[in-house]
Scaffold this active site. Structure first.
Site, PDB file in Angstrom:
ATOM      1  CD  GLU A 116      46.480  42.350  39.531  1.00 17.26           C
ATOM      2  OE1 GLU A 116      47.520  42.147  38.890  1.00 17.26           O
ATOM      3  OE2 GLU A 116      45.508  41.584  39.534  1.00 17.26           O
TER       4      GLU A 116
ATOM      5  CB  SER B  69      40.383  39.495  44.661  1.00 19.96           C
ATOM      6  OG  SER B  69      39.629  40.336  43.815  1.00 19.96           O
ATOM      7  CG  HIS B  70      36.031  41.839  45.804  1.00 20.70           C
ATOM      8  ND1 HIS B  70      36.058  42.566  46.968  1.00 20.70           N
ATOM      9  CD2 HIS B  70      36.829  42.484  44.931  1.00 20.70           C
ATOM     10  CE1 HIS B  70      36.819  43.631  46.795  1.00 20.70           C
ATOM     11  NE2 HIS B  70      37.310  43.618  45.567  1.00 20.70           N
TER      12      HIS B  70
END
Lengths: 350, 350
Positions: free
Chosen positions: A197, A56-57
């Site tokens: 999430e 996600s990063h």
């Protein structure tokens, strides 16, 4: 706990070297209008995220960066303005660009001031902020200092006992230098879970566990969309809520910057990355340790070994394992993500 | 959340003025051998605890103070030694006395340094520590500064995912000055509950809720005695555990002082109050606020009002209500406690 999500490995994955991830990031960012210094700073952080298997990063964030740039809110070229209000404080005005170049400019000053005064502050103002904080506290620890970092975000999270959003996901990160090893590092959201999430559950139509969010009427919900429309919860009930309040105050009004409510109000539904400040504190174990650095380090190591020695996990272990693996074998990225990112660069030469 | 427990009001309670609480404390402490400066500093904090209806930090603590003094470990008269390692750091060696006089000596230096540098550290070393941290961060906020305080204790708490104690109950406290009002203040243990809560269940033979502790075999337990013999848990799972680790490092090895494991080892079963350090950080909203103190304060107030305005509780509200009431009506103490404390003073003149 780490604010990064490892991706599943399936047959439709492709392998890239760490250098290829960096080059692809540079290509996408520069072709979309980021100046060379911003491109380099952002590409470096995205590469670190992908290398540590924080999907996600990692490369995924290029999509978010370009989307936010297209809102016209972020300045892709503004140069950070560094000021020195006191001998122990460096303040960097990001001038409505992304935060990463501002951090890069401020870090040497922060370290110098901490090594002179025992403690110092780096306040970054007026920045769009999308990145995890662990790369920054790790960079502080790499200079032999303990580092703390915190930011607000958009007001998505309700206080404990409340029903309406006030706080951001307000991450807190900390790093402590360890001799001959990765530092001790944590980086966690003070919300119960990362907003991504809940978004992931919404996209896939899956219910969220009870306790993650409340709906817009203040009622507990397991519906991800209703939760995103209502408010997220803090971790650890009243204690997490108190910690989140502290982060609002210290990384907001204390340093002359916005709370998550103010950032949200400015966004006015554009859905861009939050605009606010960031507070970093560095502390020098050499100057504060009463001349006993060797014994102090041994005591810290004994305490950390007592955690890992009983089989309890240290916070960043998964990332560090992924890092070692990536440095050997490169990283694995889904072909779908790779194709989507490459399209953003409108480039076929990678 | 506050680390203080209000007492039940029953018919066998007696009423004392705040001055009477202070005088009784002075009498007990001085008659048991504490020097005049230590007596005054300790009495002041105990009086504040009783005034705010924190029974566990009020007159009851006199019993603990005297008991710990009788172990011969605490020095009842040592004068704190103040040093100035850097322009932003004041270090106070408590010389194995209680921490409170050391804090009192260090506070003006901390405030002066923070108001000159924007941030400053007060490191207290080598102190026996029994008191809540809220009186200290409140004292920092009363000077117009934001204050953070943290300490280790004895190693009673297991890391998340572990089975054996490493951490202390490691409290974290924070205060933020508010115009014309009590400050925003929290003070919480990073353990799930205060150790006193489990002790209270043990004494009364009541089972503890699941999740508070594990037995010495690492299994969850609802038996209070087995839990005290095993390990307490951290609040907020891995996040609380990470925060507790940070407190061990910053209020221990960073400032040349002991971890909770070291404090526990030194105690060697004596059951005395822990011996370790304390880290306090003060931050100046004036120097860090980019010349916008009025707007910054308004933004902080808007955020805090958004919490209390929706009916969510601010952390110290209960204490502040009790304080206002005590200042009007005095405090209520059980006759049994009053008699026990008076006996310690061997005095009939109150």
């Amino acid at each position: 706990m780490q604010r990064c999500t490892g991706g599943p490995v399936n047959t439709d994955m492709i392998n890239l070297s760490i250098d290829q991830v960096y080059d692809l990031s540079v290509d996408v960012l520069s072709r979309n209008g980021f100046s060379a210094p911003h491109t380099a700073a952002i590409a470096q952080t995205i590469t670190a995220g992908q290398r540590d298997d924080c999907q996600s990063h990692g490369l995924y964030r290029l999509i978010v960066c370009v989307r936010t740039l297209q809102t016209g809110l972020v300045d892709p070229a503004a140069l950070p303005v560094v000021t020195h209000p006191t001998p122990a404080v460096v303040q960097v005005d990001a001038q409505r660009a992304y935060s990463l170049l501002a951090f890069q400019e401020g870090l040497p000053h922060l370290a110098e001031k901490a090594k002179k005064n025992g403690i110092a502050v780096l306040a970054i103002n007026n920045c769009f902020h999308f990145s995890a904080l662990w790369p920054e506290v790790e960079a502080i620890a790499a200079l032999g200092l303990a580092g703390i970092a915190m930011t607000p975000s958009h007001s998505w999270v309700a206080p404990a006992g409340g029903t309406r959003p006030v706080f951001g996901t307000n991450p807190l990160a900390f790093a402590w230098p360890r001799p001959g090893a990765f530092p001790y590092v944590f980086d966690f959201a003070t919300s119960m879970v990362a907003r991504g999430e809940i978004e992931l559950h919404r996209r896939t139509g899956k219910p969220i566990p009870e306790g993650w969010a409340i709906d817009k009427y203040g009622q507990p919900t397991t519906d991800a969309a209703a939760g995103m429309d209502g408010a997220m919860t803090t971790f650890g009930s009243y204690k997490g809520s108190a910690l989140s309040t502290m982060i609002e105050l210290l990384a907001g009004p204390l340093i002359g910057d916005w709370t998550s409510m103010q950032s949200q109000a400015y966004d006015a539904g554009a859905g861009a990355t939050p605009l606010h400040g960031e507070l970093l504190i560095a502390l020098d174990p050499q100057l504060l340790g009463r001349g006993m650095l060797t014994a102090n380090t041994a005591a810290a190591e004994a305490m950390l070994d007592a955690i890992s020695g009983q089989g309890a996990r240290l916070p960043s272990e998964r990332r560090f394992k992924a890092r070692a693996k990536s440095e050997q074998e490169g990283v694995w990225v889904s072909r779908a993500l790779y194709d989507e990112v490459r399209k953003l660069g409108k480039s076929d030469n990678l």
